[in-house]
Design a protein around this motif. Structure first.
Motif, PDB file in Angstrom:
ATOM      1  N   LYS A   1       0.811  -1.211   0.000  1.00  0.00           N
ATOM      2  CA  LYS A   1       0.000   0.000   0.000  1.00  0.00           C
ATOM      3  C   LYS A   1       0.846   1.263   0.000  1.00  0.00           C
ATOM      4  O   LYS A   1       0.431   2.292  -0.489  1.00  0.00           O
ATOM      5  N   GLY A   2       2.047   1.199   0.571  1.00  0.00           N
ATOM      6  CA  GLY A   2       2.892   2.391   0.650  1.00  0.00           C
ATOM      7  C   GLY A   2       3.862   2.480  -0.508  1.00  0.00           C
ATOM      8  O   GLY A   2       4.226   1.489  -1.122  1.00  0.00           O
ATOM      9  N   LYS A   3       4.260   3.691  -0.847  1.00  0.00           N
ATOM     10  CA  LYS A   3       5.235   3.889  -1.921  1.00  0.00           C
ATOM     11  C   LYS A   3       6.606   4.141  -1.322  1.00  0.00           C
ATOM     12  O   LYS A   3       6.744   4.719  -0.263  1.00  0.00           O
ATOM     13  N   LEU A   4       7.620   3.715  -2.032  1.00  0.00           N
ATOM     14  CA  LEU A   4       8.994   3.947  -1.622  1.00  0.00           C
ATOM     15  C   LEU A   4       9.521   5.213  -2.286  1.00  0.00           C
ATOM     16  O   LEU A   4       8.809   5.880  -3.046  1.00  0.00           O
ATOM     17  N   VAL A   5      10.783   5.526  -2.040  1.00  0.00           N
ATOM     18  CA  VAL A   5      11.429   6.672  -2.668  1.00  0.00           C
ATOM     19  C   VAL A   5      11.401   6.490  -4.182  1.00  0.00           C
ATOM     20  O   VAL A   5      11.487   5.383  -4.690  1.00  0.00           O
ATOM     21  N   ASN A   6      11.260   7.545  -4.937  1.00  0.00           N
ATOM     22  CA  ASN A   6      11.193   7.544  -6.402  1.00  0.00           C
ATOM     23  C   ASN A   6       9.918   6.880  -6.925  1.00  0.00           C
ATOM     24  O   ASN A   6       9.884   6.394  -8.043  1.00  0.00           O
ATOM     25  N   THR A   7       8.878   6.845  -6.115  1.00  0.00           N
ATOM     26  CA  THR A   7       7.566   6.282  -6.467  1.00  0.00           C
ATOM     27  C   THR A   7       7.632   4.864  -7.024  1.00  0.00           C
ATOM     28  O   THR A   7       6.864   4.475  -7.888  1.00  0.00           O
ATOM     29  N   VAL A   8       8.566   4.076  -6.542  1.00  0.00           N
ATOM     30  CA  VAL A   8       8.647   2.661  -6.924  1.00  0.00           C
ATOM     31  C   VAL A   8       7.831   1.870  -5.911  1.00  0.00           C
ATOM     32  O   VAL A   8       8.005   2.014  -4.718  1.00  0.00           O
ATOM     33  N   MET A   9       6.931   1.044  -6.400  1.00  0.00           N
ATOM     34  CA  MET A   9       6.089   0.247  -5.501  1.00  0.00           C
ATOM     35  C   MET A   9       6.888  -0.932  -4.951  1.00  0.00           C
ATOM     36  O   MET A   9       7.585  -1.619  -5.677  1.00  0.00           O
ATOM     37  N   GLU A  10       6.784  -1.130  -3.670  1.00  0.00           N
ATOM     38  CA  GLU A  10       7.443  -2.265  -3.029  1.00  0.00           C
ATOM     39  C   GLU A  10       6.599  -3.515  -3.270  1.00  0.00           C
ATOM     40  O   GLU A  10       5.386  -3.497  -3.129  1.00  0.00           O
ATOM     41  N   LYS A  11       7.236  -4.587  -3.641  1.00  0.00           N
ATOM     42  CA  LYS A  11       6.535  -5.846  -3.869  1.00  0.00           C
ATOM     43  C   LYS A  11       6.556  -6.652  -2.570  1.00  0.00           C
ATOM     44  O   LYS A  11       7.562  -6.717  -1.885  1.00  0.00           O
ATOM     45  N   ARG A  12       5.427  -7.256  -2.236  1.00  0.00           N
ATOM     46  CA  ARG A  12       5.413  -8.132  -1.071  1.00  0.00           C
ATOM     47  C   ARG A  12       5.032  -9.528  -1.531  1.00  0.00           C
ATOM     48  O   ARG A  12       4.366  -9.705  -2.541  1.00  0.00           O
ATOM     49  N   CYS A  13       5.453 -10.503  -0.777  1.00  0.00           N
ATOM     50  CA  CYS A  13       5.274 -11.901  -1.160  1.00  0.00           C
ATOM     51  C   CYS A  13       4.338 -12.583  -0.165  1.00  0.00           C
ATOM     52  O   CYS A  13       4.454 -12.402   1.033  1.00  0.00           O
ATOM     53  N   ILE A  14       3.390 -13.363  -0.686  1.00  0.00           N
ATOM     54  CA  ILE A  14       2.513 -14.172   0.143  1.00  0.00           C
ATOM     55  C   ILE A  14       2.596 -15.616  -0.376  1.00  0.00           C
ATOM     56  O   ILE A  14       2.729 -15.840  -1.570  1.00  0.00           O
ATOM     57  N   TRP A  15       2.540 -16.558   0.541  1.00  0.00           N
ATOM     58  CA  TRP A  15       2.567 -17.966   0.147  1.00  0.00           C
ATOM     59  C   TRP A  15       1.162 -18.528   0.152  1.00  0.00           C
ATOM     60  O   TRP A  15       0.362 -18.258   1.044  1.00  0.00           O
ATOM     61  N   ARG A  16       0.820 -19.311  -0.853  1.00  0.00           N
ATOM     62  CA  ARG A  16      -0.453 -20.006  -0.974  1.00  0.00           C
ATOM     63  C   ARG A  16      -0.171 -21.449  -1.382  1.00  0.00           C
ATOM     64  O   ARG A  16       0.908 -21.767  -1.859  1.00  0.00           O
ATOM     65  N   LYS A  17      -1.150 -22.317  -1.191  1.00  0.00           N
ATOM     66  CA  LYS A  17      -1.031 -23.712  -1.619  1.00  0.00           C
ATOM     67  C   LYS A  17      -2.042 -23.984  -2.719  1.00  0.00           C
ATOM     68  O   LYS A  17      -3.194 -23.569  -2.626  1.00  0.00           O
ATOM     69  N   LEU A  18      -1.602 -24.707  -3.747  1.00  0.00           N
ATOM     70  CA  LEU A  18      -2.491 -25.180  -4.806  1.00  0.00           C
ATOM     71  C   LEU A  18      -2.691 -26.675  -4.586  1.00  0.00           C
ATOM     72  O   LEU A  18      -1.733 -27.453  -4.625  1.00  0.00           O
ATOM     73  N   HIS A  19      -3.921 -27.095  -4.292  1.00  0.00           N
ATOM     74  CA  HIS A  19      -4.257 -28.496  -4.061  1.00  0.00           C
ATOM     75  C   HIS A  19      -4.881 -29.052  -5.340  1.00  0.00           C
ATOM     76  O   HIS A  19      -5.785 -28.448  -5.901  1.00  0.00           O
ATOM     77  N   LEU A  20      -4.397 -30.198  -5.792  1.00  0.00           N
ATOM     78  CA  LEU A  20      -4.916 -30.832  -7.001  1.00  0.00           C
ATOM     79  C   LEU A  20      -5.377 -32.254  -6.688  1.00  0.00           C
ATOM     80  O   LEU A  20      -4.681 -32.994  -5.999  1.00  0.00           O
ATOM     81  N   ALA A  21      -6.543 -32.617  -7.223  1.00  0.00           N
ATOM     82  CA  ALA A  21      -7.032 -33.995  -7.168  1.00  0.00           C
ATOM     83  C   ALA A  21      -6.951 -34.535  -8.591  1.00  0.00           C
ATOM     84  O   ALA A  21      -7.557 -33.988  -9.505  1.00  0.00           O
TER      85      ALA A  21
END
Length: 62
Positions: free
Chosen positions: A19-39
């Motif tokens: 949600k926040g911007k860094l210096v030089n208006t570059v957006m910070e990327k954040r990482c979230i982990w998810r699981k993909l379940h397959l049958a």
């Protein structure tokens, strides 16, 4: 007819913008982990069902 299925999961690393911007208006990327379940049908190798969940959810709950 009886279908034999295998249920497995794999981890997915998902990147999004913060949600926040860094210096030089570059957006910070954040990482979230998810699981993909397959049958998967054992005989045809066809994916029967798929679900995405948070990392703390196991195959038996899906």
């Amino acid at each position: 007819m009886v279908a034999h299925i295998i249920i497995n999961d794999t981890g997915l690393k998902v990147y999004g913008e913060s949600k926040g911007k860094l210096v030089n208006t570059v957006m910070e990327k954040r990482c979230i982990w998810r699981k993909l379940h397959l049958a998967v049908d054992v005989s045809t190798h066809e994916v029967i069902a798929a679900a995405v969940s948070i990392v703390s959810v196991g195959n038996n709950e899906i």
